[in-house]
Design a protein around this motif. Structure first.
Motif, PDB file in Angstrom:
ATOM      1  N   HIS A   6      44.214  37.207  30.036  1.00  0.00           N
ATOM      2  CA  HIS A   6      43.943  36.657  31.366  1.00  0.00           C
ATOM      3  C   HIS A   6      44.556  37.549  32.452  1.00  0.00           C
ATOM      4  O   HIS A   6      43.940  37.775  33.500  1.00  0.00           O
ATOM      5  CB  HIS A   6      44.478  35.236  31.491  1.00  0.00           C
ATOM      6  CG  HIS A   6      43.664  34.205  30.785  1.00  0.00           C
ATOM      7  ND1 HIS A   6      42.293  34.193  30.788  1.00  0.00           N
ATOM      8  CD2 HIS A   6      44.044  33.130  30.041  1.00  0.00           C
ATOM      9  CE1 HIS A   6      41.839  33.171  30.090  1.00  0.00           C
ATOM     10  NE2 HIS A   6      42.898  32.507  29.611  1.00  0.00           N
ATOM     11  N   MET A   7      45.753  38.047  32.189  1.00  0.00           N
ATOM     12  CA  MET A   7      46.423  38.909  33.155  1.00  0.00           C
ATOM     13  C   MET A   7      45.626  40.192  33.348  1.00  0.00           C
ATOM     14  O   MET A   7      45.407  40.636  34.482  1.00  0.00           O
ATOM     15  CB  MET A   7      47.848  39.229  32.669  1.00  0.00           C
ATOM     16  CG  MET A   7      48.633  40.076  33.648  1.00  0.00           C
ATOM     17  SD  MET A   7      48.945  39.269  35.206  1.00  0.00           S
ATOM     18  CE  MET A   7      50.289  38.222  34.734  1.00  0.00           C
ATOM     19  N   MET A  12      41.907  43.525  36.607  1.00  0.00           N
ATOM     20  CA  MET A  12      40.633  44.231  36.710  1.00  0.00           C
ATOM     21  C   MET A  12      39.801  43.704  37.874  1.00  0.00           C
ATOM     22  O   MET A  12      39.180  44.475  38.607  1.00  0.00           O
ATOM     23  CB  MET A  12      39.837  44.115  35.392  1.00  0.00           C
ATOM     24  CG  MET A  12      40.520  44.780  34.214  1.00  0.00           C
ATOM     25  SD  MET A  12      40.680  46.529  34.454  1.00  0.00           S
ATOM     26  CE  MET A  12      39.109  47.062  33.860  1.00  0.00           C
ATOM     27  N   LEU A  13      39.766  42.370  38.045  1.00  0.00           N
ATOM     28  CA  LEU A  13      39.045  41.782  39.177  1.00  0.00           C
ATOM     29  C   LEU A  13      39.664  42.222  40.503  1.00  0.00           C
ATOM     30  O   LEU A  13      38.956  42.521  41.466  1.00  0.00           O
ATOM     31  CB  LEU A  13      39.035  40.256  39.079  1.00  0.00           C
ATOM     32  CG  LEU A  13      38.083  39.648  38.059  1.00  0.00           C
ATOM     33  CD1 LEU A  13      38.296  38.138  37.983  1.00  0.00           C
ATOM     34  CD2 LEU A  13      36.640  39.940  38.415  1.00  0.00           C
ATOM     35  N   PHE A  17      37.540  44.261  43.350  1.00  0.00           N
ATOM     36  CA  PHE A  17      37.298  43.779  44.706  1.00  0.00           C
ATOM     37  C   PHE A  17      38.171  44.497  45.727  1.00  0.00           C
ATOM     38  O   PHE A  17      37.807  44.630  46.885  1.00  0.00           O
ATOM     39  CB  PHE A  17      37.519  42.267  44.796  1.00  0.00           C
ATOM     40  CG  PHE A  17      36.433  41.479  44.132  1.00  0.00           C
ATOM     41  CD1 PHE A  17      35.157  41.466  44.649  1.00  0.00           C
ATOM     42  CD2 PHE A  17      36.684  40.753  42.980  1.00  0.00           C
ATOM     43  CE1 PHE A  17      34.143  40.739  44.041  1.00  0.00           C
ATOM     44  CE2 PHE A  17      35.688  40.027  42.363  1.00  0.00           C
ATOM     45  CZ  PHE A  17      34.407  40.018  42.890  1.00  0.00           C
ATOM     46  N   GLY A  18      39.328  44.975  45.309  1.00  0.00           N
ATOM     47  CA  GLY A  18      40.212  45.685  46.229  1.00  0.00           C
ATOM     48  C   GLY A  18      39.695  47.065  46.566  1.00  0.00           C
ATOM     49  O   GLY A  18      39.952  47.592  47.643  1.00  0.00           O
TER      50      GLY A  18
END
Length: 178
Positions: A6-7, A12-13, A17-18
Motif C-alpha cells: 500500500h505504501m 507511485m500515485l 500526480f506530482g
C-alpha cells in the motif's frame, strides 16, 4: 507485507500526480497543441504624465547671468532657526547630570578595614582605573571605573576576576557635568 505494498502504491500515485504538468506549458489535447494567452492590459490603470515646464514665479527676479555668484544666490536662509535649535539642544544637554553605565564591584561588606585592604590590592592589580570606596549603609563597596558600555567594563573585570573571584559588573549611574 500488505502495508508495504500500500505504501509503494501511494508513493507511485504521488509521483504520478506530482510530476504531471501544471498547465503553464503548452499542452497537447486530442492531437493538437493549446497555447494559453491572456491580455491583462485592460485591467491596468492608465496614467497621464505631464512634463513640467520651467517657469519662474513673478515675485522672484530672473537672472540670465551664468556667473558663480548668480548661481549660488541664497533664497532661504535658515541660519537663525538652526542656531536657535542648536542652543535649545545645548541647554537641554546641560540639564543632564548622569547617564546609565557600568562599574566593576570588587568588594561589598560591612568591614571598613577590609574595604581599605581591597582598595590597596586593586591599586597593585590595575593602575588605569582608581578604585573608589562607597558607603551605602550598612555596607562598604569597592568599585573600579565608570564605563558607558558593558564591553568596556569587561576588560577591567577580566583583569580583576583573577585576583578577586567575587568581582561583578554592575549597572550604575555615571555622573557628568560636575
Amino acid at each position: 507485507m500488505n502495508k508495504r505494498l500500500h505504501m509503494i502504491w501511494f508513493v507511485m500515485l504521488g509521483l504520478y500526480f506530482g510530476c504531471s504538468s501544471s498547465g503553464s506549458a503548452p499542452q497537447k489535447t486530442g492531437g493538437y497543441t493549446v497555447n494559453y494567452q491572456e491580455d491583462l492590459s485592460v485591467h491596468r490603470a492608465a496614467h497621464e504624465y505631464k512634463t513640467a515646464e520651467a517657469t519662474t514665479p513673478a515675485s522672484e527676479p530672473t537672472t540670465t547671468s551664468t556667473s558663480p555668484e548668480a548661481m549660488l544666490a541664497v533664497n532661504h536662509d535658515i541660519t537663525g532657526k538652526l542656531e536657535m535649535l542648536l542652543d535649545e539642544v545645548a541647554e537641554k544637554n546641560q540639564k543632564i547630570k548622569s547617564i546609565p553605565g557600568f562599574t566593576v564591584q570588587v568588594y561589598s561588606g560591612t568591614s571598613r578595614e577590609m574595604a581599605k585592604q581591597v582598595e590597596r590590592q586593586v591599586f597593585h592589580v590595575i593602575t588605569d582605573n582608581l578604585p573608589e570606596i562607597i558607603y551605602v549603609q550598612p555596607n562598604y563597596k569597592v568599585q573600579v571605573g565608570s564605563f558607558v558600555e558593558r564591553l568596556e567594563a569587561q576588560k577591567t573585570y577580566s583583569l580583576l576576576k583573577k585576583e578577586f573571584p567575587t568581582a561583578l559588573i554592575i549597572p550604575t549611574r555615571i555622573q557628568i557635568n560636575k
